[in-house]
Design an enzyme around this catalytic site. Structure first.
Site, PDB file in Angstrom:
ATOM      1  N   SER A 117     -21.769  -4.852  16.667  1.00 33.56           N
ATOM      2  CA  SER A 117     -21.299  -5.263  18.154  1.00 33.56           C
ATOM      3  C   SER A 117     -22.010  -6.586  18.491  1.00 33.56           C
ATOM      4  O   SER A 117     -22.887  -6.973  17.788  1.00 33.56           O
ATOM      5  CB  SER A 117     -21.797  -4.002  19.135  1.00 33.56           C
ATOM      6  N   LYS A 118     -21.451  -7.070  19.616  1.00 31.05           N
ATOM      7  CA  LYS A 118     -21.944  -8.436  20.283  1.00 31.05           C
ATOM      8  C   LYS A 118     -23.433  -8.158  20.105  1.00 31.05           C
ATOM      9  O   LYS A 118     -24.525  -9.003  19.868  1.00 31.05           O
ATOM     10  CB  LYS A 118     -21.443  -8.800  21.506  1.00 31.05           C
TER      11      LYS A 118
END
Ligand code: GLU
Length: 296
Positions: A229-230
């Site tokens: 994920s970011k």
């Protein structure tokens, strides 16, 4: 006649600290070129000021030093390469291979999203510059890790941007000019850039530059098996014991732990790794960061 010196590189964008996926690419590019007795260089891709985080490049370079991954020459900073990019762009415009484009994002979206001809209703003071991609520009190349690849750049990408309307150089332009300037003969990088490779080869041809070989590594997934994920991707690598980190990356690259088992020092470990690296063992599917603990 002498053949060019074999040369690889790692080219991080300083948009934050190096995360595990980037360090994996750094180590793999180092291993591949060192295994073949070649040189390894670094380039800071700080060509996009809005995305550049102050201090990030320095901390990325410090982490690479901590890992013992030292470049064989000065670090190239893209922010200092304006003249080289402009020179290349001028040549493409002069030969009619590149053109000013006044299309707005919404005009392009309304005409299918791919630029095949200008659809702008107004001219703007700050046009982008695009490479003209002729119909049936099909680029084929042999990925050193994944085998034969092919992309119809005209159909799938269209005329692509070399200098953006905001005046920033596009990644494709800067990477092609600099790979040639640094004498890069082998690129090993993440699979997220596989889709850019055909564009880079077309641009090399337009500029009369040599094409390096390309190998695209698997993407590193989070511990839950999903794409990082970011926020996970932004997690810096634990800077602890570099030997432990390198052993873990080694296994993520599908290499046998036993090859490094007897390494007593950091330098010894790197030397053994360079000697034993076998690119045919690198997995092609995305890999979970959990797998490092369970590999043989
Ligand atoms: N600067 C790019 C990145 O950090 C890598 C460019 C390349 O390896 O070609 O994702």
């Amino acid at each position: 006649m002498t053949s060019p010196i074999h040369c690889g590189r790692f080219a991080p964008s300083p948009t934050g600290p190096l995360h595990a996926g980037s360090l994996l690419a750094a180590f793999a590019s180092w291993l591949s070129v060192r295994h073949q007795g070649g040189r390894w260089l670094l380039r800071v891709e700080d060509v996009d000021p809005p995305r550049t985080v102050p201090g990030a490049a320095q901390s990325q370079l410090a982490l690479l030093r901590h890992m013992g991954l030292h470049p064989d020459g000065p670090v190239l900073w893209q922010s200092q390469r304006e003249d080289a990019y402009q020179h290349a762009l001028d040549a493409l415009v002069a030969s009619g291979q590149a053109f000013a484009c006044h299309c707005s994002r919404s005009e392009l979206a309304a005409s299918g999203g791919i630029h095949h001809r200008c659809v702008a209703r107004h001219s703007r003071p700050d046009p982008a510059i695009r490479l003209r991609v002729a119909p049936a520009s099909v680029v084929s190349f042999g990925d050193t890790l994944r085998g034969p690849q092919q992309q119809d750049v005209h159909a799938e990408v269209g005329d692509f941007v070399l200098r953006r309307a905001d005046g920033c150089w596009a990644y494709q332009m800067a990477v092609v000019v600099d790979d040639a300037a640094q004498g890069i003969t082998e690129v090993v990088r993440g699979a997220d850039l596989l889709d850019s490779t055909a564009r880079q080869i077309l641009l090399q041809r337009a500029l009369g530059l040599p094409t390096p070989t390309y190998g695209h590594l698997p993407l590193l997934l989070g511990a839950d098996g999903r794409k990082l994920s970011k926020s996970e991707a932004a997690q810096p690598v634990d800077e602890g014991d570099p030997m432990a980190v390198l052993r873990q990356l080694w296994q993520l690259l599908g290499q046998p732990a036993a090859a490094l088992a007897g390494a007593a020092t950091h330098a010894d470990l790197l030397q053994r790794a360079a000697a034993a690296f076998d690119r045919s063992r690198v997995p092609l599917h995305d890999i979970s960061s959990r797998q490092a603990h369970s590999s043989p």
